[in-house]
Design an enzyme around this catalytic site. Structure first.
Site, PDB file in Angstrom:
ATOM      1  N   SER A 163       0.837  -1.200   0.000  1.00 34.34           N
ATOM      2  CA  SER A 163       0.000   0.000   0.000  1.00 34.34           C
ATOM      3  C   SER A 163       0.875   1.254   0.000  1.00 34.34           C
ATOM      4  O   SER A 163       1.705   1.431  -0.876  1.00 34.34           O
ATOM      5  CB  SER A 163      -0.957  -0.053   1.196  1.00 34.34           C
ATOM      6  OG  SER A 163      -2.009   0.860   1.055  1.00 34.34           O
ATOM      7  N   ASP A 175      -9.913  -4.306  -5.773  1.00 28.12           N
ATOM      8  CA  ASP A 175      -9.240  -3.514  -4.743  1.00 28.12           C
ATOM      9  C   ASP A 175      -9.820  -2.098  -4.779  1.00 28.12           C
ATOM     10  O   ASP A 175      -9.591  -1.353  -5.734  1.00 28.12           O
ATOM     11  CB  ASP A 175      -7.738  -3.501  -5.020  1.00 28.12           C
ATOM     12  CG  ASP A 175      -6.933  -2.796  -3.933  1.00 28.12           C
ATOM     13  OD1 ASP A 175      -7.527  -2.054  -3.134  1.00 28.12           O
ATOM     14  OD2 ASP A 175      -5.703  -2.981  -3.904  1.00 28.12           O
ATOM     15  N   HIS A 183      -7.494  -5.435  -0.624  1.00 29.63           N
ATOM     16  CA  HIS A 183      -6.271  -4.632  -0.634  1.00 29.63           C
ATOM     17  C   HIS A 183      -5.130  -5.244   0.173  1.00 29.63           C
ATOM     18  O   HIS A 183      -4.045  -4.681   0.205  1.00 29.63           O
ATOM     19  CB  HIS A 183      -6.588  -3.227  -0.099  1.00 29.63           C
ATOM     20  CG  HIS A 183      -5.492  -2.231  -0.263  1.00 29.63           C
ATOM     21  ND1 HIS A 183      -4.939  -1.909  -1.502  1.00 29.63           N
ATOM     22  CD2 HIS A 183      -4.818  -1.477   0.649  1.00 29.63           C
ATOM     23  CE1 HIS A 183      -3.991  -0.995  -1.337  1.00 29.63           C
ATOM     24  NE2 HIS A 183      -3.899  -0.722  -0.043  1.00 29.63           N
TER      25      HIS A 183
END
Length: 263
Positions: free
Chosen positions: A95, A217, A245
């Site tokens: 991320s 996602d 995610h």
């Protein structure tokens, strides 16, 4: 305070193996790699750490100015690498840490061998022809909600970020992780994360890059993964069967296999 103490660094695996550094995403800590990192202990020197404000990091090290951009977090990564004298590093960033890794590798490419970007996004905000997945009003509303009621926001957003509604225990774990993060720092880190724009940094990457893109996602949709792939020279894009995610939690075996193939 050493960088090792500041970021609660743990080093395991082969003492003289190639360094493999795992960096967690927003609202998480190094524990989020517990199902992935052990797979590389026999072959690599595995380095885990917590961003300042997360996990077992030293909250006293938090500085508003240093961490007002992602550059401060990238500087932490480089300081850990220097303190451990790591070279030829395989950096795995989930991320927001994907872009933190890009910034660190661009600053000192000689220290890095490869970047593995899990669910990366250089810009969450839709901007002209660029599709990041969020309109400005969406981001502003989310940040306002987060500022006014962080725990409530965490309980509502974590399951959405995780995806996998058929496995509610995963959403619950991410919620607990969000809620365990220092709220004041978490709010500031959210603003830095969701308002950042690292698109111009992608073209400067000079090490091999693997992009792991999940299906469905909501934080980093497929169009963003395509954008990163198009703008990072020579990068490899793998679209995973994993949804949501956080494939490091929801699909560790698939994540491990994709990383091993790339390495």
């Amino acid at each position: 305070m050493t960088r090792i103490e500041r970021n609660a660094v743990t080093v395991t695996g082969r003492a003289h193996g190639q360094p493999m550094m795992f960096a967690h995403g927003y609202g998480c800590d190094q524990n989020m790699w517990r199902s992935v990192a052990p797979a590389f202990l026999d072959t690599h020197r595995v380095v885990l750490f917590d961003h300042v404000g997360a996990g077992r990091s030293d909250l006293r090290a938090y500085d508003d100015q240093r961490y007002s951009t992602l550059d401060g977090y990238a500087e932490d990564v480089l300081e850990i690498i220097h303190e451990l004298d790591l070279r030829d590093v395989v950096f795995v960033g989930h991320s927001v840490s994907a872009m933190i890794g890009v910034l660190a590798a661009n600053r000192e490419p000689e220290r890095f061998a490869k970047l593995i970007l899990v669910g990366p996004s250089p810009r969450y905000l839709n901007d002209g022809d660029y599709v990041g997945g969020f309109d400005k009003a969406d981001i502003e509303a989310m940040l306002e909600s987060l500022d006014s009621n962080y725990l409530g926001w965490s309980s509502a957003m974590a399951p959405v970020i995780m995806g996998n509604p058929d496995r509610p225990e995963l959403g619950a774990e991410l919620t607990n992780s969000f809620c365990a993060t220092d709220p004041d720092i978490a709010r500031k880190f959210a603003h830095v994360t969701f308002m950042s724009d690292n698109r111009d940094d992608l073209g400067r990457v000079r090490v091999p890059v693997l992009i792991l893109q999940c299906t469905d996602d909501v934080i980093a949709p497929a169009v963003v993964g395509d954008y990163v792939h198009e703008h990072v020279p020579g990068s490899t894009l793998v679209t995973m069967n994993a949804t949501g995610h956080c494939p490091n939690l929801s699909a560790p075996e698939e994540t491990i296999a994709a990383i091993r193939t790339f390495l």
